[in-house]
Design a protein around this motif. Sequence first.
Motif, PDB file in Angstrom:
ATOM      1  N   ILE A   1     -21.451  -8.757  32.038  1.00  0.00           N
ATOM      2  CA  ILE A   1     -19.785  -8.860  32.318  1.00  0.00           C
ATOM      3  C   ILE A   1     -19.997  -7.534  33.976  1.00  0.00           C
ATOM      4  CG2 ILE A   1     -17.544  -8.734  32.340  1.00  0.00           C
ATOM      5  CD1 ILE A   1     -18.045  -9.872  29.924  1.00  0.00           C
ATOM      6  N   ARG A   2     -19.361  -7.834  34.385  1.00  0.00           N
ATOM      7  CA  ARG A   2     -19.388  -7.217  35.718  1.00  0.00           C
ATOM      8  C   ARG A   2     -17.565  -6.876  35.759  1.00  0.00           C
ATOM      9  NH1 ARG A   2     -19.692  -8.017  42.672  1.00  0.00           N
ATOM     10  NH2 ARG A   2     -18.927  -5.603  42.841  1.00  0.00           N
ATOM     11  N   LEU A   3     -17.278  -5.978  35.501  1.00  0.00           N
ATOM     12  CA  LEU A   3     -15.808  -5.592  35.544  1.00  0.00           C
ATOM     13  C   LEU A   3     -15.425  -4.726  36.238  1.00  0.00           C
ATOM     14  CD1 LEU A   3     -12.836  -5.174  33.525  1.00  0.00           C
ATOM     15  CD2 LEU A   3     -13.572  -3.964  32.324  1.00  0.00           C
ATOM     16  N   VAL A   4     -14.096  -5.678  37.797  1.00  0.00           N
ATOM     17  CA  VAL A   4     -13.305  -4.732  38.253  1.00  0.00           C
ATOM     18  C   VAL A   4     -11.917  -4.758  38.278  1.00  0.00           C
ATOM     19  CG1 VAL A   4     -13.165  -4.804  40.647  1.00  0.00           C
ATOM     20  CG2 VAL A   4     -15.367  -5.828  39.944  1.00  0.00           C
ATOM     21  N   THR A   5     -11.262  -3.611  38.239  1.00  0.00           N
ATOM     22  CA  THR A   5     -10.384  -3.391  38.364  1.00  0.00           C
ATOM     23  C   THR A   5     -10.148  -2.283  39.174  1.00  0.00           C
ATOM     24  OG1 THR A   5     -10.525  -0.586  37.155  1.00  0.00           O
ATOM     25  CG2 THR A   5      -9.835  -2.446  35.491  1.00  0.00           C
ATOM     26  N   TYR A   6      -8.522  -2.620  39.827  1.00  0.00           N
ATOM     27  CA  TYR A   6      -8.119  -2.185  40.460  1.00  0.00           C
ATOM     28  C   TYR A   6      -6.416  -1.516  40.565  1.00  0.00           C
ATOM     29  CZ  TYR A   6      -5.261  -6.373  41.227  1.00  0.00           C
ATOM     30  OH  TYR A   6      -4.504  -7.543  41.582  1.00  0.00           O
ATOM     31  N   ASP A   7      -6.051  -0.085  41.479  1.00  0.00           N
ATOM     32  CA  ASP A   7      -4.759  -0.182  41.833  1.00  0.00           C
ATOM     33  C   ASP A   7      -3.691  -0.601  42.787  1.00  0.00           C
ATOM     34  OD1 ASP A   7      -5.601   2.002  40.706  1.00  0.00           O
ATOM     35  OD2 ASP A   7      -5.772   3.140  42.175  1.00  0.00           O
ATOM     36  N   LEU A   8      -2.909  -0.758  41.682  1.00  0.00           N
ATOM     37  CA  LEU A   8      -2.164  -2.000  42.538  1.00  0.00           C
ATOM     38  C   LEU A   8      -0.957  -1.274  43.779  1.00  0.00           C
ATOM     39  CD1 LEU A   8       0.613  -3.800  39.720  1.00  0.00           C
ATOM     40  CD2 LEU A   8      -1.532  -4.866  40.689  1.00  0.00           C
ATOM     41  N   PRO A   9      -0.324  -2.234  44.439  1.00  0.00           N
ATOM     42  CA  PRO A   9       0.124  -1.242  45.933  1.00  0.00           C
ATOM     43  C   PRO A   9       1.264  -0.405  45.671  1.00  0.00           C
ATOM     44  CG  PRO A   9      -0.508  -3.629  46.328  1.00  0.00           C
ATOM     45  CD  PRO A   9      -0.506  -3.078  44.500  1.00  0.00           C
ATOM     46  N   GLY A  10       0.878   1.287  46.188  1.00  0.00           N
ATOM     47  CA  GLY A  10       1.313   2.100  45.770  1.00  0.00           C
ATOM     48  C   GLY A  10       1.064   2.694  44.074  1.00  0.00           C
ATOM     49  N   PHE A  11       0.150   2.604  43.835  1.00  0.00           N
ATOM     50  CA  PHE A  11      -0.090   2.908  41.912  1.00  0.00           C
ATOM     51  C   PHE A  11      -1.519   3.251  42.808  1.00  0.00           C
ATOM     52  CE2 PHE A  11       2.736  -0.087  40.830  1.00  0.00           C
ATOM     53  CZ  PHE A  11       3.708  -0.008  39.367  1.00  0.00           C
ATOM     54  N   GLY A  12      -1.862   5.003  41.980  1.00  0.00           N
ATOM     55  CA  GLY A  12      -3.135   5.552  42.045  1.00  0.00           C
ATOM     56  C   GLY A  12      -3.437   5.839  43.079  1.00  0.00           C
ATOM     57  N   GLU A  13      -4.678   5.099  43.713  1.00  0.00           N
ATOM     58  CA  GLU A  13      -4.739   6.107  45.799  1.00  0.00           C
ATOM     59  C   GLU A  13      -5.280   4.247  46.089  1.00  0.00           C
ATOM     60  OE1 GLU A  13      -8.642   7.999  45.779  1.00  0.00           O
ATOM     61  OE2 GLU A  13      -8.681   8.174  44.058  1.00  0.00           O
TER      62      GLU A  13
END
Length: 530
Positions: free
Chosen positions: A212-224
């Motif tokens: 498995i390749r797991l990709v997580t991301y920051d929603l707009p305005g969250f994190g970076e």
Amino acid sequence: MSEVNEARSTWRDEFPRLADDDTGPQRSHNFGTEDGGATAKAEKKKEEEEDWKYHAVEFAKGFAEMSVEFGKGVRDVLKQSIVREDSVIVKKLRGPCEKICGKLRFLNEYLPEDRDPAHSWSIILFVLLLAFTVLIVNTDNDTTMPMVKKVRVHPPSATRILLPDDRHLAYKEQGVPADQARYSIIAPHSFLSSRLAGIPGIRASLLQEFGIRLVTYDLPGFGESDPHPVRDLESSALDMVHLSYTLNITDKFWVLGFSSASIHTWAALRYIPDRVAGAIMVAPLVNPYEPSMTKEEKRRTWAKWTAKKKLMYTLARKFPRLLPYFYCRSFLSGNHGQIDKWLSLSLGSRDRALIEHPLFEEFWQRDVEESVRQRNANPFVQEAVLQVSNWGFKLAELKVRNKNTGKGFLAWVKSTYVKEVESMKGFLGPIHIWQGMDDKVVPPSMSDFVDRVLPDAMVHKLLHEGHFTYFHFCGECHRRIFSTVYGNPEGPLAPKVDPIAIKEDTEVIDTENLEVLREIPQTESIYSMI
């Protein structure tokens, strides 16, 4: 005018004479000099102060006397109306009071003989109450109070991509490399979270075992990630598409949503169904104002929430401009706090035990620090509004039956004798939902609603699980999820070998090492290979 002046002069002449004739202490009056005027003013001011003190003392005495008389009057009223032999209160409390007094009667032996036990014990109870009050109020030397932990701003560490609208999207990768991924999962995060959450506590060996390749991301305005001025669920689905192509995910990918992150999972199933292979959701959130929900489903949903959480949903739907006031006093205050207080959550016993564990607390604090690093309340307001506003679609529309029956009398006759073939449109892949039956954050009634409107969705009910316990730091739970969705683990794919690179390497060996190989004694088979 002359009469007035004459009168004034007479007053000036008579006043010193009257003052001199006074029987009191003799005073010198020098009205014509500056020293005499200052002395008179000082004496007058002193007399006024003495008069003020006298009146204040008399007023205090009068007030005290009135209070005493008022207390006596209240006492007499109580004795005549309440504390009587035939009063209801005395009849109900006499028995318990007599029992308590009988048990404590032995203490009267330690009291002075000239004191009434009733009066003495009332004084003792008052002193004890006063002592406890002093101990509670005096917290200056209390060393058990926990110190307030400040929110840290960590250095930027995310990898970012540039979107077509010139925004940057931050993401994080886990698991096997892109060329060895058997399954690709894109996971948005929930409210007050970030790309660092992913699947909390997921083991790298488990991702490797299933490929498995797991990709997580920051929603707009969250994190970076850069904020989006007017984002909606469709723009959220488009962000997933751009992220997948940038990361070279050419095949279909799976979407994973936990809690409120499921609204972005629903959006992907609605707006980009051709790019999604399937959906994995744990305690998926549904719009609590969804018109398709029955009254009973809404009642069961709202009954699980605290009064403050209901207020937050109401403000998000009706008065979203008031939300920053509450956010700036909780998770945007610069201090750390508990997840249940910040989000107004009512938790079960297992959830309560989990969030109090040091491992969860460390994970939660780091995730919050990354989520609020921009110190901007607008992205959180946008996310809260998306949860309770009109999504632009209904869940029942994700999978609908399509009949090409046509219109008119001939179509009706044809449908009578010819059986029509029903086809499905929309998202045709699998939907797996795990729902804890002791979940009070996203109540089971929401999953029951999904099961009703999407019969093909596979709902896995967990009898004794809460909101966090099946998803956070549970390696066996993660294995069960992957085994249910993907079957037996088959490991990562074999790395792809570039034939052009192999050919170039072979040519280098042939041209550079051919003579050297011929000089070394070799067998016939080796020469034939060369």
